[in-house]
Design an enzyme around this catalytic site. Sequence first.
Site, short mmCIF file in Angstrom:
data_model
loop_
_atom_site.label_atom_id
_atom_site.label_comp_id
_atom_site.label_asym_id
_atom_site.label_seq_id
_atom_site.Cartn_x
_atom_site.Cartn_y
_atom_site.Cartn_z
N HIS A 70 1.47 20.31 -30.47
CA HIS A 70 2.13 21.29 -30.26
C HIS A 70 1.57 22.90 -30.17
O HIS A 70 0.15 22.69 -30.68
CB HIS A 70 2.91 20.58 -31.51
CG HIS A 70 3.64 19.66 -31.48
ND1 HIS A 70 3.06 18.51 -31.58
CD2 HIS A 70 5.02 19.04 -31.08
CE1 HIS A 70 4.48 17.59 -31.72
NE2 HIS A 70 5.33 17.84 -30.67
N ASP B 5 0.16 23.20 -33.69
CA ASP B 5 0.18 21.56 -34.26
C ASP B 5 -1.83 23.15 -34.24
O ASP B 5 -2.64 22.58 -35.24
CB ASP B 5 -0.64 20.35 -33.42
CG ASP B 5 0.30 20.02 -33.42
OD1 ASP B 5 1.14 19.65 -33.92
OD2 ASP B 5 0.15 18.60 -32.33
N GLU C 245 7.69 6.75 -24.54
CA GLU C 245 7.06 5.42 -25.34
C GLU C 245 7.90 4.36 -25.95
O GLU C 245 9.14 4.36 -25.94
CB GLU C 245 6.96 6.65 -26.62
CG GLU C 245 6.86 6.16 -27.97
CD GLU C 245 6.60 7.53 -28.62
OE1 GLU C 245 6.05 9.43 -28.51
OE2 GLU C 245 6.53 7.24 -30.98
N HIS D 159 10.24 4.38 -29.18
CA HIS D 159 11.53 5.19 -28.60
C HIS D 159 12.27 3.80 -28.13
O HIS D 159 13.13 3.95 -28.82
CB HIS D 159 10.80 6.42 -28.08
CG HIS D 159 10.71 7.61 -28.72
ND1 HIS D 159 10.53 8.67 -28.32
CD2 HIS D 159 9.98 7.29 -29.93
CE1 HIS D 159 9.83 9.51 -28.97
NE2 HIS D 159 9.52 8.90 -29.78
N ASP E 17 11.34 5.08 -36.42
CA ASP E 17 10.05 5.10 -35.95
C ASP E 17 8.66 5.19 -37.07
O ASP E 17 8.47 5.61 -37.74
CB ASP E 17 10.54 6.84 -35.60
CG ASP E 17 9.45 7.33 -34.58
OD1 ASP E 17 8.52 6.00 -33.55
OD2 ASP E 17 9.26 8.39 -33.57
C1 GLT Z 1 7.04 13.43 -32.78
C2 GLT Z 1 7.09 12.53 -31.81
C3 GLT Z 1 6.81 11.86 -30.72
C4 GLT Z 1 6.61 13.34 -29.94
C5 GLT Z 1 6.39 14.71 -30.27
C6 GLT Z 1 5.94 15.70 -28.85
S1 GLT Z 1 5.89 15.59 -31.52
O1 GLT Z 1 6.01 13.09 -33.81
O2 GLT Z 1 7.89 11.81 -32.75
O3 GLT Z 1 7.69 11.06 -30.17
O4 GLT Z 1 5.72 13.09 -28.72
O5 GLT Z 1 6.61 16.23 -29.63
MN MN Z 2 5.39 10.44 -28.43
#
Ligand code: GLT
Ligand code: MN
Length: 388
Positions: free
Chosen positions: A57, A60, A220, A223, A258
């Site tokens: 980021h 970061d 991801e 997610h 998460d």
């Molecule tokens: C955050 C999130 C991630 C994203 C990142 C990108 S930041 O930690 O949980 O899944 O990929 O903004």
């Molecule tokens: Mn991610």
Amino acid sequence: MSSNQFSPTKEDKFAFGVWCLQNRGRDPFGDQTRPELPALECIKGLAQRNCYGFEFHDNDIIPFGASTAQREQILRDVKKAIGDWGIKATMATTNTFYHPVFKDGAFTSTDPAVRLYTTQKVMRAIDVAADLGTQLFVFWGGREGVEVDASKDPVEATKWFRESMNFLCNYVLSQGYDIKFSIEPKPNEPRGDLYLPTVGSVLAFIATLDHPEMVGINPETAHIKMAGLNPYHEFAQALDAGKLFDVHLNGQKPLRFDQDLTYGSDDLKEAFFTAKLLVDHKYPGTIGFDAHPYRSESDPWDFVDRNMRTYKIMQAKVRQFNENKEIQDILKDIHGASANLRGFTAQFSKESAQKLKDMTFEPEKLATRKLPYERLDQLLTELLLGVL
Ligand code: GLT
Ligand code: MN
């Protein structure tokens, strides 16, 4: 199997988010458990472990509110690190979720000033990405959502999101940058509900943009499992659409907060199938890990090593699966049914429609087909357990 056959090489194209290594174990119920790790140390540590790249980021590496002089010095240092240590900045993104200004959304804030401030912050982060040679720029809409549905109309919010994405695509084109965008779906957290919760919703959204060819998806594992869906299928849908621009591999127990667990730490079959998809379809992008070490760890390095090692072991397991005679014979048998009818609907004609209408099928007979899936799944189980 010698153990160092699983040591990472640059060709593996592994990458980690700098934020993963900088995660200090803080959670909503407890404070940090490990010391701060400067970005340059993260980048160096990754390079020393043969990582191909790092993801970051804006904040970061460049602290929020840094002066122009500070920013330029930091960028010089990062560029030097990239050159000296032979690592790439493979993905960049913007932090549009941490500062309180984003408390009710960034691109989807009801305040146009917040929306413009967000767009400005992203433009500056894109400039940094271009400067560091990063070709992929991600949008994770961590604050793009609501707790109170009475507060805004999701159609209106989607329009604001779209307007900003269109503006930013045009900004990249106007600057002549070699950068593509990728949107990262997530169903909830930190908001009660996030907009663009799944791969399917991002695909539909991309189709409405002015430059859909510039925008892909960055799914991801965690997610997807938070939404109770199947990562193999979700990744596959992005890949099928030609939109799998990046991946965020990790682990997650379904339908929970998460967790961002290490890849393969919670569900080996799922980790196997994610790797299988990427191997079988020759996914050319980086293998990005987005997870964090357990809160009980005092540094991130065992965590970094094991994500890559597990992925390489899974690649070997995929090869073993694809070469195993018994497994492949079962698959050949399953996929060999009614070979003469294959591809019939690939092209439409009035004649073929009529022909299909006139065909005779024997559903009772078709239903008696034997499908040895217990055996097939057991073979995979044994392969993963190392007894095959
Ligand atoms: C955050 C999130 C991630 C994203 C990142 C990108 S930041 O930690 O949980 O899944 O990929 O903004
Ligand atoms: Mn991610």
